[in-house]
Design a protein around this motif. Structure first.
Motif, PDB file in Angstrom:
ATOM      1  N   LYS A 107      -4.638 -30.190  42.595  1.00 30.75           N
ATOM      2  CA  LYS A 107      -3.937 -30.472  43.848  1.00 30.75           C
ATOM      3  C   LYS A 107      -3.460 -31.922  43.872  1.00 30.75           C
ATOM      4  O   LYS A 107      -3.919 -32.755  43.097  1.00 30.75           O
ATOM      5  CB  LYS A 107      -4.857 -30.227  45.051  1.00 30.75           C
ATOM      6  CG  LYS A 107      -5.165 -28.772  45.336  1.00 30.75           C
ATOM      7  CD  LYS A 107      -5.923 -28.629  46.651  1.00 30.75           C
ATOM      8  CE  LYS A 107      -6.052 -27.174  47.067  1.00 30.75           C
ATOM      9  NZ  LYS A 107      -6.642 -27.045  48.419  1.00 30.75           N
ATOM     10  N   PHE A 139      -3.965 -34.663  46.179  1.00 35.81           N
ATOM     11  CA  PHE A 139      -4.843 -34.914  47.317  1.00 35.81           C
ATOM     12  C   PHE A 139      -4.207 -35.892  48.295  1.00 35.81           C
ATOM     13  O   PHE A 139      -3.699 -36.951  47.921  1.00 35.81           O
ATOM     14  CB  PHE A 139      -6.172 -35.477  46.818  1.00 35.81           C
ATOM     15  CG  PHE A 139      -7.143 -35.781  47.918  1.00 35.81           C
ATOM     16  CD1 PHE A 139      -7.660 -34.776  48.712  1.00 35.81           C
ATOM     17  CD2 PHE A 139      -7.531 -37.081  48.173  1.00 35.81           C
ATOM     18  CE1 PHE A 139      -8.543 -35.049  49.729  1.00 35.81           C
ATOM     19  CE2 PHE A 139      -8.423 -37.379  49.182  1.00 35.81           C
ATOM     20  CZ  PHE A 139      -8.931 -36.358  49.966  1.00 35.81           C
ATOM     21  N   ARG A 140      -4.254 -35.501  49.566  1.00 38.92           N
ATOM     22  CA  ARG A 140      -3.805 -36.346  50.670  1.00 38.92           C
ATOM     23  C   ARG A 140      -4.965 -36.495  51.638  1.00 38.92           C
ATOM     24  O   ARG A 140      -5.510 -35.502  52.119  1.00 38.92           O
ATOM     25  CB  ARG A 140      -2.598 -35.731  51.374  1.00 38.92           C
ATOM     26  CG  ARG A 140      -1.377 -35.571  50.475  1.00 38.92           C
ATOM     27  CD  ARG A 140      -0.289 -34.766  51.166  1.00 38.92           C
ATOM     28  NE  ARG A 140       0.872 -34.561  50.307  1.00 38.92           N
ATOM     29  CZ  ARG A 140       1.894 -33.757  50.607  1.00 38.92           C
ATOM     30  NH1 ARG A 140       1.868 -33.082  51.759  1.00 38.92           N
ATOM     31  NH2 ARG A 140       2.908 -33.631  49.776  1.00 38.92           N
ATOM     32  N   ASP A 181      -4.739 -34.713  54.981  1.00 37.11           N
ATOM     33  CA  ASP A 181      -4.749 -33.251  54.938  1.00 37.11           C
ATOM     34  C   ASP A 181      -6.077 -32.692  54.453  1.00 37.11           C
ATOM     35  O   ASP A 181      -6.359 -31.499  54.655  1.00 37.11           O
ATOM     36  CB  ASP A 181      -3.630 -32.738  54.023  1.00 37.11           C
ATOM     37  CG  ASP A 181      -2.249 -33.083  54.555  1.00 37.11           C
ATOM     38  OD1 ASP A 181      -2.112 -33.178  55.788  1.00 37.11           O
ATOM     39  OD2 ASP A 181      -1.337 -33.274  53.737  1.00 37.11           O
ATOM     40  N   SER A 230      -4.387 -30.054  51.107  1.00 32.22           N
ATOM     41  CA  SER A 230      -3.535 -30.690  50.111  1.00 32.22           C
ATOM     42  C   SER A 230      -2.816 -29.640  49.271  1.00 32.22           C
ATOM     43  O   SER A 230      -3.376 -28.579  48.981  1.00 32.22           O
ATOM     44  CB  SER A 230      -4.374 -31.598  49.198  1.00 32.22           C
ATOM     45  OG  SER A 230      -4.998 -32.631  49.950  1.00 32.22           O
TER      46      SER A 230
END
Length: 324
Positions: free
Chosen positions: A63, A65-66, A69, A74
């Motif tokens: 992913k 990644f955020r 989120d 993410s």
């Protein structure tokens, strides 16, 4: 030929105590020793929280990644981070090479060191001297690399260190062990052996204590000297333990020793001392590239698991027990 006597109804060749099976018998055995199994609960909780719980985060490797989120929110990016890992646009190849070389040196020079020291301890006849030397050899293991790194830096200082002072007395130029790429790996291996050699002897000394002393007495009667007893009794007795320890060590092939390297290296030796663990810390924590470094860590663990399986297979082919 006469027919065998018929077995009574319900009788088999297996004792009645061993014929019971199924969930009921297992439950009874557990209940019989329930208080002993209760002692396992803290260990199971510890493994669950610190070993199996974090496996949920493996999906970060696939992913982008955020933080806002979260992991589940993410977006998926597939194998993008793995492609970036092996691309020519970063220095992962150099870091991989450094990790393999340092770990290989640790195996070649560091793995036999506790075995040799245990054999030397086993030959000591004075119990008091043996206890004192063992205690001295154990001591560095209980000190963290944060403490030992300061001691190593002081001892190896090119201007005030005792090692370079002795070299100058012998007519040599001072050496910057921790700043010269030509000597940094050598310094890692020597200091790593110094820290762990005593602790590593514990298992081998226990294995030596389990060897039947009558074998040595019989060999002595047959005229075998100490060297022949070592070759034909001591080493074969240690071989199963050595095989298991070697399998476990090779399984950590890509573990170059984060604590040691992180506390001893500097920008001047990155080209020879930067390993996967320090790279993950520097890029993942300081630059917050969590997804990419998760992919790097997953790759490292996959290689370690594959090396463990391969080494176990080869050890069993060589005639030893192996891990499984």
């Amino acid at each position: 030929m006469a027919e065998p006597y018929p077995q009574p109804a319900g009788r088999t060749d297996v004792p009645a105590a061993n014929r019971s099976s199924g969930f009921g018998s297992v439950y009874k055995r557990y209940m019989k020793h329930k208080y002993l199994f209760l002692l396992l609960i803290p260990a199971l909780i510890w493994y669950g929280v610190f070993y199996y719980g974090p496996l949920y985060g493996i999906q970060l490797a696939f992913k982008e990644f955020r933080i806002m989120d979260g992991i589940t929110g993410s977006p998926w990016v597939g194998f993008t981070h793995f492609e970036r890992m092996f691309s020519a646009t970063n220095d992962f190849g150099t870091i991989m090479k450094n990790t393999v070389i340092i770990s290989f040196y640790h195996i070649i020079f560091g793995f036999p060191a506790p075995i040799a020291l245990a054999l030397l301890f086993n030959e000591l006849r004075s119990k008091a001297f043996k206890r004192i030397t063992q205690s001295i050899s154990y001591l560095p293991h209980f000190l963290s690399w944060v403490v030992l790194s300061g001691l190593v830096m002081t001892m190896l200082s090119p201007s005030t260190g005792i090692v370079n002072y002795i070299l100058q007395l012998l007519g040599f130029e001072p050496i910057y062990f921790l700043g010269d790429p030509a000597y940094f790996r050598f310094t890692l291996i020597v200091t790593g052996i110094w820290k762990e050699i005593g602790w590593g002897t514990i298992i081998y000394l226990a294995a030596l204590a389990s060897i039947d002393p009558h074998l040595y007495e019989a060999a002595h009667v047959d005229g075998a000297n100490r060297w022949k007893q070592l070759l034909h009794i001591t080493l074969p007795g240690l071989l199963p333990v050595i095989a298991v320890m070697f399998i476990l060590r090779v399984g950590h092939l890509l573990d170059g020793g984060f604590d040691q390297v992180f506390n001893l290296y500097n920008a001047g030796v990155y080209e020879v001392g930067d390993i996967i663990d320090t790279y993950v810390f520097r890029v993942g924590i300081t630059k917050m590239q969590y997804s990419f470094t998760t992919a790097v860590g997953l790759f490292k663990n996959a290689v370690g698991f594959a090396m463990l399986l391969l080494t176990n297979y080869l050890v069993k082919k060589a005639g030893q027990e192996g891990l499984f």
